[in-house]
Design a protein around this motif. Structure first.
Motif, PDB file in Angstrom:
ATOM      1  N   ALA A   1      26.550 118.709  43.057  1.00 41.12           N
ATOM      2  CA  ALA A   1      27.822 119.443  42.977  1.00 41.12           C
ATOM      3  C   ALA A   1      28.029 120.203  44.284  1.00 41.12           C
ATOM      4  O   ALA A   1      27.058 120.573  44.958  1.00 41.12           O
ATOM      5  N   THR A   2      29.281 120.452  44.639  1.00 40.26           N
ATOM      6  CA  THR A   2      29.549 121.207  45.860  1.00 40.26           C
ATOM      7  C   THR A   2      30.374 122.448  45.532  1.00 40.26           C
ATOM      8  O   THR A   2      31.111 122.470  44.530  1.00 40.26           O
ATOM      9  N   ALA A   3      30.237 123.454  46.377  1.00 37.68           N
ATOM     10  CA  ALA A   3      31.055 124.667  46.212  1.00 37.68           C
ATOM     11  C   ALA A   3      31.496 125.154  47.583  1.00 37.68           C
ATOM     12  O   ALA A   3      30.745 125.043  48.556  1.00 37.68           O
ATOM     13  N   ALA A   4      32.723 125.642  47.641  1.00 34.26           N
ATOM     14  CA  ALA A   4      33.219 126.278  48.861  1.00 34.26           C
ATOM     15  C   ALA A   4      33.635 127.697  48.494  1.00 34.26           C
ATOM     16  O   ALA A   4      34.336 127.901  47.493  1.00 34.26           O
ATOM     17  N   VAL A   5      33.170 128.672  49.283  1.00 34.55           N
ATOM     18  CA  VAL A   5      33.403 130.084  48.928  1.00 34.55           C
ATOM     19  C   VAL A   5      33.962 130.832  50.134  1.00 34.55           C
ATOM     20  O   VAL A   5      33.501 130.645  51.261  1.00 34.55           O
ATOM     21  N   VAL A   6      34.970 131.673  49.859  1.00 27.93           N
ATOM     22  CA  VAL A   6      35.458 132.600  50.887  1.00 27.93           C
ATOM     23  C   VAL A   6      35.264 133.997  50.315  1.00 27.93           C
ATOM     24  O   VAL A   6      35.659 134.258  49.170  1.00 27.93           O
ATOM     25  N   LEU A   7      34.627 134.870  51.072  1.00 28.83           N
ATOM     26  CA  LEU A   7      34.510 136.251  50.576  1.00 28.83           C
ATOM     27  C   LEU A   7      34.653 137.269  51.687  1.00 28.83           C
ATOM     28  O   LEU A   7      34.548 136.947  52.872  1.00 28.83           O
ATOM     29  N   GLN A   8      34.913 138.502  51.252  1.00 28.90           N
ATOM     30  CA  GLN A   8      35.014 139.626  52.193  1.00 28.90           C
ATOM     31  C   GLN A   8      33.670 140.319  52.236  1.00 28.90           C
ATOM     32  O   GLN A   8      33.146 140.700  51.185  1.00 28.90           O
ATOM     33  N   ASP A   9      33.109 140.460  53.435  1.00 27.63           N
ATOM     34  CA  ASP A   9      31.883 141.241  53.605  1.00 27.63           C
ATOM     35  C   ASP A   9      32.347 142.483  54.373  1.00 27.63           C
ATOM     36  O   ASP A   9      32.637 142.387  55.567  1.00 27.63           O
ATOM     37  N   HIS A  10      32.457 143.629  53.698  1.00 30.12           N
ATOM     38  CA  HIS A  10      33.201 144.777  54.222  1.00 30.12           C
ATOM     39  C   HIS A  10      34.599 144.260  54.599  1.00 30.12           C
ATOM     40  O   HIS A  10      35.256 143.694  53.753  1.00 30.12           O
ATOM     41  N   ASP A  11      34.983 144.364  55.880  1.00 28.18           N
ATOM     42  CA  ASP A  11      36.336 143.916  56.235  1.00 28.18           C
ATOM     43  C   ASP A  11      36.379 142.516  56.829  1.00 28.18           C
ATOM     44  O   ASP A  11      37.438 142.010  57.166  1.00 28.18           O
ATOM     45  N   GLU A  12      35.208 141.909  56.939  1.00 30.89           N
ATOM     46  CA  GLU A  12      35.165 140.613  57.614  1.00 30.89           C
ATOM     47  C   GLU A  12      35.244 139.479  56.582  1.00 30.89           C
ATOM     48  O   GLU A  12      34.587 139.530  55.530  1.00 30.89           O
ATOM     49  N   GLU A  13      36.066 138.466  56.897  1.00 29.42           N
ATOM     50  CA  GLU A  13      36.134 137.316  55.989  1.00 29.42           C
ATOM     51  C   GLU A  13      35.084 136.301  56.419  1.00 29.42           C
ATOM     52  O   GLU A  13      35.002 135.945  57.585  1.00 29.42           O
ATOM     53  N   VAL A  14      34.268 135.833  55.442  1.00 27.31           N
ATOM     54  CA  VAL A  14      33.254 134.819  55.763  1.00 27.31           C
ATOM     55  C   VAL A  14      33.428 133.652  54.801  1.00 27.31           C
ATOM     56  O   VAL A  14      33.891 133.830  53.670  1.00 27.31           O
ATOM     57  N   ARG A  15      33.077 132.440  55.258  1.00 25.97           N
ATOM     58  CA  ARG A  15      33.264 131.258  54.403  1.00 25.97           C
ATOM     59  C   ARG A  15      32.138 130.260  54.627  1.00 25.97           C
ATOM     60  O   ARG A  15      31.551 130.197  55.706  1.00 25.97           O
ATOM     61  N   LEU A  16      31.843 129.492  53.565  1.00 24.75           N
ATOM     62  CA  LEU A  16      30.755 128.525  53.644  1.00 24.75           C
ATOM     63  C   LEU A  16      30.899 127.532  52.491  1.00 24.75           C
ATOM     64  O   LEU A  16      31.463 127.864  51.440  1.00 24.75           O
ATOM     65  N   ALA A  17      30.358 126.324  52.691  1.00 21.49           N
ATOM     66  CA  ALA A  17      30.299 125.354  51.599  1.00 21.49           C
ATOM     67  C   ALA A  17      28.851 124.907  51.444  1.00 21.49           C
ATOM     68  O   ALA A  17      28.062 125.003  52.397  1.00 21.49           O
ATOM     69  N   GLY A  18      28.486 124.430  50.256  1.00 23.20           N
ATOM     70  CA  GLY A  18      27.091 123.999  50.053  1.00 23.20           C
ATOM     71  C   GLY A  18      26.937 123.238  48.752  1.00 23.20           C
ATOM     72  O   GLY A  18      27.920 122.987  48.033  1.00 23.20           O
ATOM     73  N   PHE A  19      25.674 122.922  48.450  1.00 22.29           N
ATOM     74  CA  PHE A  19      25.381 122.064  47.297  1.00 22.29           C
ATOM     75  C   PHE A  19      24.565 122.794  46.236  1.00 22.29           C
ATOM     76  O   PHE A  19      23.967 123.821  46.509  1.00 22.29           O
ATOM     77  N   GLY A  20      24.492 122.143  45.063  1.00 27.67           N
ATOM     78  CA  GLY A  20      23.639 122.666  44.000  1.00 27.67           C
ATOM     79  C   GLY A  20      23.460 121.606  42.943  1.00 27.67           C
ATOM     80  O   GLY A  20      24.142 120.575  42.965  1.00 27.67           O
ATOM     81  N   VAL A  21      22.556 121.891  41.966  1.00 26.61           N
ATOM     82  CA  VAL A  21      22.340 120.871  40.931  1.00 26.61           C
ATOM     83  C   VAL A  21      23.522 120.826  39.953  1.00 26.61           C
ATOM     84  O   VAL A  21      23.713 119.846  39.251  1.00 26.61           O
TER      85      VAL A  21
END
Ligand code: KIV
Ligand code: ZN
Length: 519
Positions: free
Chosen positions: A409-429
């Motif tokens: 399965a894949t997931a793509a996430v966007v989140l706020q770390d304090h005021d900075e926007e960070v994003r990443l995608a990855g895998f899982g079972v």
């Protein structure tokens, strides 16, 4: 002997020691206000020497509580007692609660003290506390496994030293109701100065007997019970406040005592706690569980239609349970939402009502019916859960999974770390695993998932999903809660909520009162 039982609530102290039930200062203030509405006599607000965070929370609660006494816990040493007093001294009715263990196993292995030394420490602690306030409670930790005549000696000495409440804990939930009742009677009959103090009990639920033991103690003369909302607390928890109170209220002819609890606030109080600590109430929990007033079998339903009392010993309304009828919809105005929130007991300012209203409109676009539980869930996501200190916020999450293939399965996430926007995608079972892996990487966390539960906030196919997670990072644990129509988004929110709580806990460096027992 008085016929009034003092209700001492320890949800914010022993309850908070329950794994994962951490509350921040605002959470604790919210619970304290609700405990006042419930009418408890004493709020044990925390253990001020445990951490700076605990100290600040006790001090803040002492400053806002108007009617109830506010107690701070302290081990039997001067430093703890000074710290407890510093925290509670601004309360209208402050109390210092000091304790030391009296059982052979605790004295020998934990304290490494002789019985004579323990008596000496207990007396010195009480004398020190009495210099600050005459409202001093003494607890003989592990009393139910202590020698009865040694207890008589300790209790006599601390009453002479000025203690006005004597608490007899069943610390490890070992006692049996008849035996525990007999211990209370033995102490009241054999302690020569027993009439100068109120006898209290504090029972743990390791054998599921905490409420039964507390009630047996009342039958034998105890006039204070230490309880927690929903029975939370160390290990299997403490005696449930709502169960204990309703037993006294429904069986006055049996117990012959009263208490000052406003029973219609019982369900709202437990429900609020459940939202705050992100722990759903079990369906079969007495008084407050979703099945407590549900009648399934035909015979029972028939009886209920003919006369409710055939199968109900109290009404749901008596404990403050409201109907889940449809109340608000897509076309409802701001005033209708404000009024309903007030009816549900939420006092929100204009900005907070606006935030809930906007979120309600968004939800109503996707979901036909908005129930009370949906509104409450929005209050939490839009108002209460916005801790100023929160470092991470989920902005977007999408998952992809395919049935029957070997593709991860894949997931793509966007989140706020304090005021900075960070994003990443990855895998899982699976999709949840994939989302959590990505969030962990984005947040630089090593926390492990220990528990994951999913519930529907209301009935119906379009119900919001509510996810609770329990995380551990080394010695720290935290729970998190998230609700959304999309169960994966709810899971992502819950995970991030728990990570934020872990951050708070690690920065506060909380110690347990079990560490370093006397000094
Ligand atoms: O369980 C216990 O003995 C306690 C005491 C500190 C009262 O929590
Ligand atoms: Zn306890």
């Amino acid at each position: 002997m008085s016929d009034r039982v003092i209700i001492f609530d320890t949800t914010l102290r022993d309850g908070e020691q329950s794994p994962g039930a951490t509350m921040d200062l605002n959470d604790k203030l919210r619970v304290a206000r609700q405990l006042e509405a419930l009418g408890v006599d004493v709020i044990e607000a925390g253990f001020p020497a445990a951490s700076d965070g605990d100290f600040e929370a006790v001090r803040a609660i002492a400053q806002v509580v108007e009617n109830a006494q506010v107690a701070g816990l302290a081990r039997a040493n001067f430093k703890d007692i000074d710290r407890a007093w510093e925290a509670v001294k601004h309360a209208r009715h402050p109390r210092i609660h000091t304790f030391i263990a009296t059982s052979p196993i605790h004295m020998q292995y934990k304290l490494r003290k002789t019985p004579d030394e323990v008596v000496e420490l207990a007396v010195a602690a009480v004398k020190h506390a009495v210099q600050y306030t005459s409202n001093v409670e003494f607890s003989a930790e592990d009393a139910s496994r202590s020698d009865w005549d040694f207890l008589v000696r300790v209790v006599t000495a601390v009453i002479d030293a000025g203690a006005t409440t004597i608490n007899i804990p069943d610390t490890v939930g070992f006692a049996q109701p008849d035996e525990f009742g007999a211990l209370i009677k033995y102490l009241i009959d054999n302690v020569p100065n027993s009439s100068k103090a109120v006898f209290s009990v504090h029972c743990h639920d390791d054998l599921g007997l905490a409420v039964a033991n507390s009630l047996a103690a009342v039958k034998n003369g105890a006039r204070q019970a230490e309880l927690c909302l929903s029975g939370i607390g160390e290990r299997a928890g403490n005696a449930s406040l709502e169960e204990f109170v309703m037993a006294l209220k429904l069986r006055p002819e049996y117990y012959g005592v009263e208490c000052a609890i406003n029973n219609e606030q019982l369900y709202p109080a437990c429900h609020l706690l459940s939202l705050i600590i992100s722990r759903p109430i079990p369906a079969n929990k007495a008084i407050i569980g979703s099945n407590a007033f549900a009648h399934e079998s035909g015979i029972h339903q028939d009886g209920m239609i003919k006369n409710r009392e055939t199968y109900e010993i109290m009404t749901p309304q008596a404990v403050g349970r409201k109907s889940t009828d449809l109340v608000i919809g897509k076309h409802s105005g701001r005033n209708a939402v404000r009024t309903r929130l007030e009816e549900l007991g939420y006092q929100l300012d204009t900005d907070q009502v606006n935030a809930v209203f906007a979120a309600m409109k968004e939800l109503a676009d996707k979901k036909a019916r908005i129930y009370d539980e949906d509104l409450e869930s929005l209050v939490f996501s839009e108002v209460y859960h916005l801790r100023i200190e929160d470092r991470f916020r989920l902005s977007n999450l999408s998952v992809q999974t395919s049935m029957g293939s070997n593709m991860p399965a894949t997931a793509a996430v966007v989140l706020q770390d304090h005021d900075e926007e960070v994003r990443l995608a990855g895998f899982g079972v699976g999709p949840v695993d994939a989302a959590f892996n990505v969030i962990k990487q984005l947040c630089g966390s090593t926390a492990e998932l220990e528990k994951f539960t999913v519930n529907a906030v209301t009935g119906g196919l379009d119900a919001q999903g509510e996810v609770c997670v329990h995380l551990r990072d080394g010695k720290y644990t935290a729970t998190g809660r998230g609700a959304d129509l999309d169960i994966f988004v709810a899971a992502g929110k819950a995970f991030i909520d728990a990570l934020n709580r872990l951050e708070l806990k690690e920065s506060d460096n909380v110690i347990s009162y079990k560490q370093n027992p006397v000094d």
